[in-house]
Design a protein around this motif. Structure first.
Motif, PDB file in Angstrom:
ATOM      1  N   ALA A  57       0.824  -1.219   0.000  1.00 28.95           N
ATOM      2  CA  ALA A  57       0.000   0.000   0.000  1.00 28.95           C
ATOM      3  C   ALA A  57       0.851   1.259   0.000  1.00 28.95           C
ATOM      4  O   ALA A  57       0.493   2.256  -0.633  1.00 28.95           O
ATOM      5  CB  ALA A  57      -0.942  -0.005   1.204  1.00 28.95           C
ATOM      6  N   THR A 107       0.563   3.730  -3.160  1.00 27.13           N
ATOM      7  CA  THR A 107       0.075   5.071  -2.836  1.00 27.13           C
ATOM      8  C   THR A 107       1.087   6.144  -3.223  1.00 27.13           C
ATOM      9  O   THR A 107       0.721   7.170  -3.800  1.00 27.13           O
ATOM     10  CB  THR A 107      -0.258   5.180  -1.330  1.00 27.13           C
ATOM     11  OG1 THR A 107      -1.289   4.226  -1.034  1.00 27.13           O
ATOM     12  CG2 THR A 107      -0.728   6.572  -0.955  1.00 27.13           C
ATOM     13  N   GLU A 108       2.354   5.915  -2.911  1.00 29.22           N
ATOM     14  CA  GLU A 108       3.384   6.912  -3.237  1.00 29.22           C
ATOM     15  C   GLU A 108       3.451   7.167  -4.748  1.00 29.22           C
ATOM     16  O   GLU A 108       3.547   8.310  -5.187  1.00 29.22           O
ATOM     17  CB  GLU A 108       4.750   6.452  -2.730  1.00 29.22           C
ATOM     18  CG  GLU A 108       4.882   6.487  -1.221  1.00 29.22           C
ATOM     19  CD  GLU A 108       5.481   7.766  -0.681  1.00 29.22           C
ATOM     20  OE1 GLU A 108       6.115   8.516  -1.442  1.00 29.22           O
ATOM     21  OE2 GLU A 108       5.318   7.994   0.531  1.00 29.22           O
ATOM     22  N   GLU A 141       0.407   9.017  -6.030  1.00 25.46           N
ATOM     23  CA  GLU A 141       0.541  10.443  -5.697  1.00 25.46           C
ATOM     24  C   GLU A 141       1.492  11.147  -6.664  1.00 25.46           C
ATOM     25  O   GLU A 141       1.256  12.289  -7.054  1.00 25.46           O
ATOM     26  CB  GLU A 141       1.004  10.624  -4.251  1.00 25.46           C
ATOM     27  CG  GLU A 141      -0.050  10.258  -3.225  1.00 25.46           C
ATOM     28  CD  GLU A 141      -1.337  11.070  -3.357  1.00 25.46           C
ATOM     29  OE1 GLU A 141      -1.263  12.306  -3.526  1.00 25.46           O
ATOM     30  OE2 GLU A 141      -2.420  10.464  -3.311  1.00 25.46           O
ATOM     31  N   ASN A 169      -2.377   3.056 -10.521  1.00 22.32           N
ATOM     32  CA  ASN A 169      -2.929   2.271  -9.419  1.00 22.32           C
ATOM     33  C   ASN A 169      -3.271   0.855  -9.875  1.00 22.32           C
ATOM     34  O   ASN A 169      -2.893  -0.125  -9.212  1.00 22.32           O
ATOM     35  CB  ASN A 169      -4.167   2.969  -8.854  1.00 22.32           C
ATOM     36  CG  ASN A 169      -4.695   2.289  -7.621  1.00 22.32           C
ATOM     37  OD1 ASN A 169      -3.940   1.950  -6.712  1.00 22.32           O
ATOM     38  ND2 ASN A 169      -6.000   2.085  -7.572  1.00 22.32           N
TER      39      ASN A 169
END
Length: 160
Positions: A121, A125-126, A129, A144
């Motif tokens: 995760a 997520t990084e 972003e 994603n």
């Protein structure tokens, strides 16, 4: 930090996050400009990571994390690209993907494959972003989805 209740507080960037962003930028520069890994890593460490360049101040980044991502992607690119290609939609070739997205996917795939000590995760997520920093539309969703598919392949026994 903001005190306005309607706005989200701004999260300070962590040094690994800054290293990931710099790695994506370096990989993009190498892909588009044809520069070599040693030249680009030296340039980033000397002039960009935590430095001011053309009036912009770059975030302080974990230089060893940056180096490991860039050199690892370059070293393993022949293994990473087929993994990414298999995770893309059937009618999309990796060569058709935007150069920045390609750099994000390569870096994210490298970390998923090599850095088992970092939770899935966190990695996904990084990099989502980072995609959001460059794109507003479908690209963050693509990052994603592709990284999630790759995570299931390289870490099948681990849940997010």
């Amino acid at each position: 930090m903001t005190t306005d209740k309607d706005q989200q507080p701004v999260k300070p960037a962590n040094q690994r996050g800054a290293a990931r962003l710099a790695a994506v930028q370096a990989l993009y520069q190498m892909d588009v400009g044809g520069a070599g890994v040693l030249e680009v890593v030296a340039e980033y460490e000397a002039y960009r990571l935590g430095q001011e360049l053309d009036g912009d101040t770059y975030l302080k980044a974990d230089a060893s994390w940056f180096r490991s991502i860039v050199s690892g992607v370059v070293r393993d690119q022949r293994l990473l690209d087929p993994m990414i290609g298999a995770a893309l939609q059937d009618d999309w070739a990796l060569s058709r993907v935007d150069s920045t997205v390609r750099a994000i996917l390569r870096a994210g795939t490298f970390e998923l494959k090599e850095r088992k000590d970092i939770p899935i995760a966190v990695i996904v997520t990084e990099y989502v972003e980072i995609a959001k920093a460059f794109f507003e539309d479908e690209e963050p969703k693509l990052v994603n989805a592709v990284l999630d598919r790759i995570a299931k392949q390289v870490r099948p026994d681990i849940r997010k």
